[in-house]
Scaffold this motif. Structure first.
Motif, PDB file in Angstrom:
ATOM      1  N   TYR A  88    -102.173  55.718  66.168  1.00 28.02           N
ATOM      2  CA  TYR A  88    -101.573  55.397  67.482  1.00 28.02           C
ATOM      3  C   TYR A  88    -101.084  53.653  67.122  1.00 28.02           C
ATOM      4  O   TYR A  88     -99.806  53.738  67.029  1.00 28.02           O
ATOM      5  CB  TYR A  88    -102.306  55.526  68.611  1.00 28.02           C
ATOM      6  CG  TYR A  88    -101.608  54.645  69.799  1.00 28.02           C
ATOM      7  CD1 TYR A  88    -100.850  55.557  70.620  1.00 28.02           C
ATOM      8  CD2 TYR A  88    -102.021  53.411  70.330  1.00 28.02           C
ATOM      9  CE1 TYR A  88    -100.099  55.038  71.786  1.00 28.02           C
ATOM     10  CE2 TYR A  88    -101.508  52.900  71.521  1.00 28.02           C
ATOM     11  CZ  TYR A  88    -100.737  53.605  72.045  1.00 28.02           C
ATOM     12  OH  TYR A  88     -99.825  53.025  73.193  1.00 28.02           O
ATOM     13  N   ALA A  89    -101.969  53.042  66.895  1.00 27.28           N
ATOM     14  CA  ALA A  89    -101.875  51.475  66.678  1.00 27.28           C
ATOM     15  C   ALA A  89    -100.796  51.371  65.449  1.00 27.28           C
ATOM     16  O   ALA A  89    -100.034  50.372  65.590  1.00 27.28           O
ATOM     17  CB  ALA A  89    -103.170  50.839  66.547  1.00 27.28           C
ATOM     18  N   ALA A  90    -101.067  52.110  64.594  1.00 28.04           N
ATOM     19  CA  ALA A  90    -100.296  51.637  63.190  1.00 28.04           C
ATOM     20  C   ALA A  90     -98.766  52.230  63.347  1.00 28.04           C
ATOM     21  O   ALA A  90     -97.994  51.540  62.735  1.00 28.04           O
ATOM     22  CB  ALA A  90    -100.798  52.515  62.153  1.00 28.04           C
ATOM     23  N   THR A  91     -98.473  53.083  64.277  1.00 29.50           N
ATOM     24  CA  THR A  91     -97.265  53.328  64.383  1.00 29.50           C
ATOM     25  C   THR A  91     -96.577  52.254  65.097  1.00 29.50           C
ATOM     26  O   THR A  91     -95.254  51.990  65.018  1.00 29.50           O
ATOM     27  CB  THR A  91     -96.788  54.792  65.302  1.00 29.50           C
ATOM     28  OG1 THR A  91     -95.668  55.098  65.206  1.00 29.50           O
ATOM     29  CG2 THR A  91     -97.376  54.703  66.678  1.00 29.50           C
ATOM     30  N   ALA A 122     -95.014  53.513  60.202  1.00 29.08           N
ATOM     31  CA  ALA A 122     -95.855  52.879  59.562  1.00 29.08           C
ATOM     32  C   ALA A 122     -95.274  51.273  58.989  1.00 29.08           C
ATOM     33  O   ALA A 122     -94.224  51.199  58.725  1.00 29.08           O
ATOM     34  CB  ALA A 122     -96.183  53.897  58.199  1.00 29.08           C
ATOM     35  N   PHE A 123     -96.207  50.760  58.675  1.00 29.38           N
ATOM     36  CA  PHE A 123     -95.753  49.347  57.993  1.00 29.38           C
ATOM     37  C   PHE A 123     -96.571  49.106  56.820  1.00 29.38           C
ATOM     38  O   PHE A 123     -97.650  49.279  56.376  1.00 29.38           O
ATOM     39  CB  PHE A 123     -96.524  48.318  59.030  1.00 29.38           C
ATOM     40  CG  PHE A 123     -96.363  47.046  58.678  1.00 29.38           C
ATOM     41  CD1 PHE A 123     -95.015  46.290  58.953  1.00 29.38           C
ATOM     42  CD2 PHE A 123     -97.346  46.068  57.902  1.00 29.38           C
ATOM     43  CE1 PHE A 123     -95.060  44.949  58.519  1.00 29.38           C
ATOM     44  CE2 PHE A 123     -97.145  44.702  57.571  1.00 29.38           C
ATOM     45  CZ  PHE A 123     -96.029  44.219  57.702  1.00 29.38           C
ATOM     46  N   THR A 158    -101.586  53.234  56.413  1.00 33.32           N
ATOM     47  CA  THR A 158    -101.803  54.062  57.571  1.00 33.32           C
ATOM     48  C   THR A 158    -100.483  54.667  58.106  1.00 33.32           C
ATOM     49  O   THR A 158     -99.526  54.168  58.159  1.00 33.32           O
ATOM     50  CB  THR A 158    -102.345  53.098  58.723  1.00 33.32           C
ATOM     51  OG1 THR A 158    -103.266  52.290  58.198  1.00 33.32           O
ATOM     52  CG2 THR A 158    -102.801  53.967  59.758  1.00 33.32           C
ATOM     53  N   ASN A 159    -100.712  55.926  58.162  1.00 30.72           N
ATOM     54  CA  ASN A 159     -99.791  57.019  58.608  1.00 30.72           C
ATOM     55  C   ASN A 159     -99.027  57.316  57.500  1.00 30.72           C
ATOM     56  O   ASN A 159     -97.872  58.042  57.599  1.00 30.72           O
ATOM     57  CB  ASN A 159     -99.034  56.515  59.605  1.00 30.72           C
ATOM     58  CG  ASN A 159     -99.689  56.375  61.055  1.00 30.72           C
ATOM     59  OD1 ASN A 159    -100.588  57.287  61.191  1.00 30.72           O
ATOM     60  ND2 ASN A 159     -99.017  55.792  62.145  1.00 30.72           N
ATOM     61  N   GLY A 160     -99.147  56.835  56.181  1.00 28.01           N
ATOM     62  CA  GLY A 160     -98.488  57.136  55.147  1.00 28.01           C
ATOM     63  C   GLY A 160     -98.304  58.655  54.853  1.00 28.01           C
ATOM     64  O   GLY A 160     -99.266  59.220  54.717  1.00 28.01           O
ATOM     65  N   GLY A 161     -97.031  58.962  54.695  1.00 28.20           N
ATOM     66  CA  GLY A 161     -96.943  60.344  54.283  1.00 28.20           C
ATOM     67  C   GLY A 161     -96.703  61.386  55.516  1.00 28.20           C
ATOM     68  O   GLY A 161     -96.117  62.345  55.669  1.00 28.20           O
ATOM     69  N   GLU A 162     -97.269  60.760  56.739  1.00 24.26           N
ATOM     70  CA  GLU A 162     -97.168  61.295  58.051  1.00 24.26           C
ATOM     71  C   GLU A 162     -95.865  60.883  58.843  1.00 24.26           C
ATOM     72  O   GLU A 162     -95.227  61.585  59.627  1.00 24.26           O
ATOM     73  CB  GLU A 162     -98.521  61.214  58.884  1.00 24.26           C
ATOM     74  CG  GLU A 162     -99.798  61.638  58.023  1.00 24.26           C
ATOM     75  CD  GLU A 162     -99.881  63.347  57.887  1.00 24.26           C
ATOM     76  OE1 GLU A 162     -99.154  63.949  58.434  1.00 24.26           O
ATOM     77  OE2 GLU A 162    -100.529  63.935  57.085  1.00 24.26           O
ATOM     78  N   ALA A 206    -109.752  60.672  60.461  1.00 25.41           N
ATOM     79  CA  ALA A 206    -108.797  61.340  61.427  1.00 25.41           C
ATOM     80  C   ALA A 206    -107.181  60.526  60.962  1.00 25.41           C
ATOM     81  O   ALA A 206    -106.346  61.213  60.999  1.00 25.41           O
ATOM     82  CB  ALA A 206    -108.925  61.088  62.630  1.00 25.41           C
ATOM     83  N   SER A 207    -107.497  59.183  60.339  1.00 27.11           N
ATOM     84  CA  SER A 207    -106.130  58.550  60.057  1.00 27.11           C
ATOM     85  C   SER A 207    -105.670  58.714  58.643  1.00 27.11           C
ATOM     86  O   SER A 207    -106.751  59.150  57.667  1.00 27.11           O
ATOM     87  CB  SER A 207    -106.402  57.140  60.237  1.00 27.11           C
ATOM     88  OG  SER A 207    -106.978  56.434  59.297  1.00 27.11           O
ATOM     89  N   ALA A 208    -104.573  58.835  58.200  1.00 25.14           N
ATOM     90  CA  ALA A 208    -104.032  58.933  56.938  1.00 25.14           C
ATOM     91  C   ALA A 208    -103.599  57.691  56.285  1.00 25.14           C
ATOM     92  O   ALA A 208    -103.005  56.863  56.766  1.00 25.14           O
ATOM     93  CB  ALA A 208    -102.769  59.884  57.004  1.00 25.14           C
ATOM     94  N   THR A 209    -104.280  57.506  55.112  1.00 23.37           N
ATOM     95  CA  THR A 209    -104.019  56.303  54.226  1.00 23.37           C
ATOM     96  C   THR A 209    -103.484  56.576  53.035  1.00 23.37           C
ATOM     97  O   THR A 209    -104.106  57.409  52.374  1.00 23.37           O
ATOM     98  CB  THR A 209    -105.337  55.322  54.202  1.00 23.37           C
ATOM     99  OG1 THR A 209    -106.114  55.325  55.455  1.00 23.37           O
ATOM    100  CG2 THR A 209    -105.244  53.972  53.653  1.00 23.37           C
TER     101      THR A 209
END
Ligand SMILES: Cc1cc2nc3c(=O)[nH]c(=O)nc-3n(C[C@H](O)[C@H](O)[C@H](O)COP(=O)(O)OP(=O)(O)OC[C@H]3O[C@@H](n4cnc5c(N)ncnc54)[C@H](O)[C@@H]3O)c2cc1C
Length: 209
Positions: A88-91, A122-123, A158-162, A206-209
């Motif tokens: 959530y935060a990384a978005t 993602a950043f 974080t969120n990379g690929g998603e 649960a997070s994607a890195t």
């Protein structure tokens, strides 16, 4: 000075707590932790509740709050699951550069789906050889006609690929040092934009890195 939460902020806390209590139960958290599956089911629940828009202005489909509202949602999610909280935060991390420095066309295009949570962001700053030393990034962006061509590799995003939307930092003028870096908006599916393997982490799985 009033240090207490406003009525709206209290409602955001209550709403997030209710979602956590009902949907992000210890069983759900351990399932995501074990399987490392991306928590799309929970993302959808947070999106339907409007929580991705708490810090985005109303004119772009958000609730009109700011960093404080974003932080209280992140805090409540973190009580249950750090991995879900960081998705959530990384978005927001990827969205903020657009919010702060994007032009009107970029804001109108990208912010509404990010506020609705139908797309994640993602950043991408870190690289294999540049972490804390952010000015040491090797990724370059060169202008060719009406386009910029980016070359480089990012790591641990974080969120990379998603995510669908990426704020990617690249050097446009190395002579200016850290000031020679520029943020670009990339979309998943753009030509030459590829994703590496997902990291196996010891926590926040649960997070994607
Ligand atoms: C789970 C996870 C998610 C991440 N998500 C993102 C993301 O979404 N986007 C993104 O861009 N990056 C992301 N990162 C990368 C993160 O920002 C970097 O790991 C961080 O910047 C540190 O860089 P590094 O790992 O290369 O460590 P280094 O910079 O190599 O640091 C290693 C150690 O040296 C210390 N150190 C470094 N420089 C100094 C100094 N000058 N003086 C004293 N000590 C120093 C550090 O404190 C640290 O203990 C993520 C990382 C992780 C682990």
């Amino acid at each position: 000075m009033d240090y207490l939460l406003t009525e709206e902020q209290k409602m955001i806390v209550d709403l997030t707590r209710r979602i956590v209590r009902e949907k992000i139960t210890p069983e759900v958290v351990s399932r995501y932790d074990e399987t490392e599956e991306f928590p799309w089911e929970i993302i959808k629940i947070l999106a339907d509740a409007g929580l991705f828009g708490v810090y985005i202005p109303e004119e772009y489909g958000g609730m009109g709050g700011g960093i404080f509202e974003l932080s209280i949602v992140t805090e409540e999610l973190s009580r249950a699951c750090g991995g879900i909280a960081i998705c959530y935060a990384a978005t927001a991390l990827g969205t903020y550069p657009i919010l702060l420095f994007g032009n009107e066309e970029q804001k109108k295009k990208y912010l509404p789906p990010l506020a609705a949570g139908t797309k994640l962001a993602a950043f991408a700053l870190t690289e294999p050889n540049a972490g804390s030393d952010a000015a040491g990034i090797q990724t370059t962006a060169k202008k060719e006609g009406n386009y910029y061509i980016l070359n480089g590799t990012k790591q641990w995003i974080t969120n990379g690929g998603e995510a669908e939307v990426y704020t990617v930092i690249a050097m446009t003028d190395r002579a200016k040092g850290a000031r020679g870096a520029t943020a670009f908006i990339l979309e998943k599916g753009m030509e030459g934009f590829e994703f590496g393997k997902k990291e196996k982490k010891m926590g926040i799985r649960a997070s994607a890195t």
